[in-house]
Design an enzyme around this catalytic site. Structure first.
Site: not given
Length: 511
Positions: A337, A448
């Site tokens: 991310c 994630h």
């Protein structure tokens, strides 16, 4: 008219006393007893977030929903505060960011937020048999009493009795419990139906004289003494937990694989790496020194709430140069991310979504440029590992993951990608995710929750072991036991569940 389910609330004498863990345990215990349970936390401040209903909620509430065996919902955490600096937080309401506010601005928003909390709580009560509410911090923060959206004001809305939890490991648990009760208004003090002593190391019998006096002074029964749990069973919620995470020097053999996760100032979703820390022969540490990065078999840049600011911190501390040196030397580097964005060539923030700066140079290890946009991506996805990069050994494996990011990243030149997204939200897709360097050793991804997937964990650890010249462990990537069953077993033995259920007006188990 549909009746409203009863509520039971877990409050604490302070932050970090174990409210999230005990609420998760109670969710599973009541679910096993035959109840449909919903967790609830009116206001949460955390940088570990999860996706529910296409929006964001605190990771702890998603974990508690998993413990309760129900799907997470934005109603379970209607207000999420994500710190952006020491003085400002992004305000997320029912899953969507609505403002960036300092304390005075947030205080001015609160009259409009109380109805949001009440509506979310009522929706949960109409579809559940029991709502288990987690408080925040302490109900005895008397300077914040008029602005309470987390503790006794929520108990009043819910008509809930309260379990008050104290942490004996940090010391002063008797004073903390008695002092908290003394600082409550009489009506709120009357809501407290039981005390729980948490994190006991050693024999409980030594507490007997203190517990007798505690009950005599307060008139509130002690309904459990929960032992210190060596295992970290539910995911972490707060970066304050990092120093107590498993995977440190005492938890792995001398020849363990070393995974160094950079401890960014605004680190987010660091629970991504907990499944790696639980693998045998792996030492995972959150680090802030160049020496720790030089010694690592894998360098990880995790997510960040303030990517450009944390990138500046990396450069100022010398850690940025150490990450670049690792990649230049052919050592494995992973960015997730915000960490993926930092590994690219440049970051642009024309609308000042995350930073006062409009642009910053990235670390240059991946052929990617990122532009921050006002609309945030928050969705669950299904993805498939490709034949490129550190996860090639899992090629073809499908995994469930989620995305939470404001930036959009694009390749500046052709490059492989580590994953292909095959389903995004409810829509099918076939989109590449992330990027892989020419040598295959630097990988970035927006996904994630990767390491909850066994083949992905095994693929990565096999690569690291091969580079180290040590054999792979056949146990890597094996399915784990249901951690909430283990948590419920340990906590359930320590609590008087009949008395706790009676506080909510329920039999235990369900008749």
């Amino acid at each position: 008219m549909t009746s409203l389910a009863p509520c039971l609330m877990v409050q604490g004498t302070g932050s970090g006393v174990g409210k999230s863990l005990l609420t998760a345990a109670l969710c599973r215990l009541f679910a096993r007893a035959g109840y449909r349970v919903a967790p609830f936390k009116a206001q949460n401040m955390a940088l570990n977030a999860a996706v529910a209903d296409g929006g964001e909620i605190g990771r702890a509430q998603a974990a508690q929903a998993e413990a309760a065996r129900v799907e997470p919902s934005v109603d379970m955490n209607p207000i999420l505060l994500k710190p952006e600096s020491d003085h400002r937080s992004q305000v997320v309401v029912r899953g969507r960011p609505v403002a960036s506010a300092d304390w005075p601005a947030y205080r001015a928003m609160q009259p409009d937020l109380v109805p949001v909390v009440a509506e979310s709580l009522e929706r949960l009560r109409r579809t559940s048999d029991l709502v288990l509410i987690e408080g925040a911090g302490s109900p005895a923060e008397i300077n914040l009493r008029d602005h309470d959206l987390s503790n006794m004001r929520v108990a009043q809305l819910a008509g809930a009795r309260v379990l008050l939890v104290g942490d004996i490991d940090r010391g002063g648990v008797f004073a903390a419990l008695v002092g908290t009760l003394l600082l409550l208004d009489p009506a709120d003090r009357a809501r407290v139906g039981g005390l729980i002593v948490n994190k006991l190391r050693g024999e409980g019998a030594i507490l007997a004289p203190g517990l007798d006096e505690l009950v005599a002074r307060t008139g509130v029964p002690v309904l459990g003494i929960v032992p210190w749990l060596e295992e970290w069973l539910p995911p972490a919620e707060d970066s304050l937990d990092l120093d107590a995470r498993p995977g440190g020097a005492a938890d792995a053999p001398a020849d363990a694989l070393e995974i160094a996760v950079v401890r960014l100032p605004r680190i987010a979703n660091f629970d991504d790496f907990e499944p790696l820390a639980a693998e045998p022969g792996v030492r995972l540490r959150f680090v802030t020194t160049e020496a720790a990065l030089r010694a690592a078999d894998l360098v990880v840049l995790p997510g960040s709430k303030s990517t450009i600011a944390d990138l500046a911190w990396l450069r100022a501390t010398g850690l940025g140069a150490a990450v670049v040196a690792a990649g230049a030397a052919g050592r494995p580097v992973l960015g997730v991310c915000g960490g993926f964005q930092m590994l690219g060539e440049d970051l642009r923030d024309p609308y000042h979504v995350e930073s006062e700066r409009e642009a910053a140079a990235g670390l240059g290890l991946l052929s990617v440029t990122t532009t921050f946009e006002r609309d945030k991506t928050t969705m669950r996805v299904r993805a498939r590992a490709t034949t490129s990069g550190l996860f090639a050994g899992a090629a073809g494996s499908e995994l469930a993951a989620y995305e939470i990011h404001a930036g959009r990243s694009a390749l500046t030149r052709p490059a492989p990608h580590p994953f292909t997204v095959v389903e995004r939200g409810r829509a099918s897709a076939s989109d590449p995710d992330g990027a892989v360097s020419a040598g295959g050793h630097v990988v970035g991804t927006y996904l994630h929750g990767l390491f909850a997937n066994g083949p992905v964990r095994r693929s990565l650890l096999d690569v690291l072991a091969e580079r180290r010249g040590r054999p792979a462990d056949p146990r890597w990537g094996a399915p784990g036991a249901d951690r909430y069953e283990r948590l419920a077993d340990l906590v359930g033995r320590a609590l008087d569940m009949d008395a706790i259920a009676k506080l909510a007006g329920l039999p235990f188990p369900r008749a």
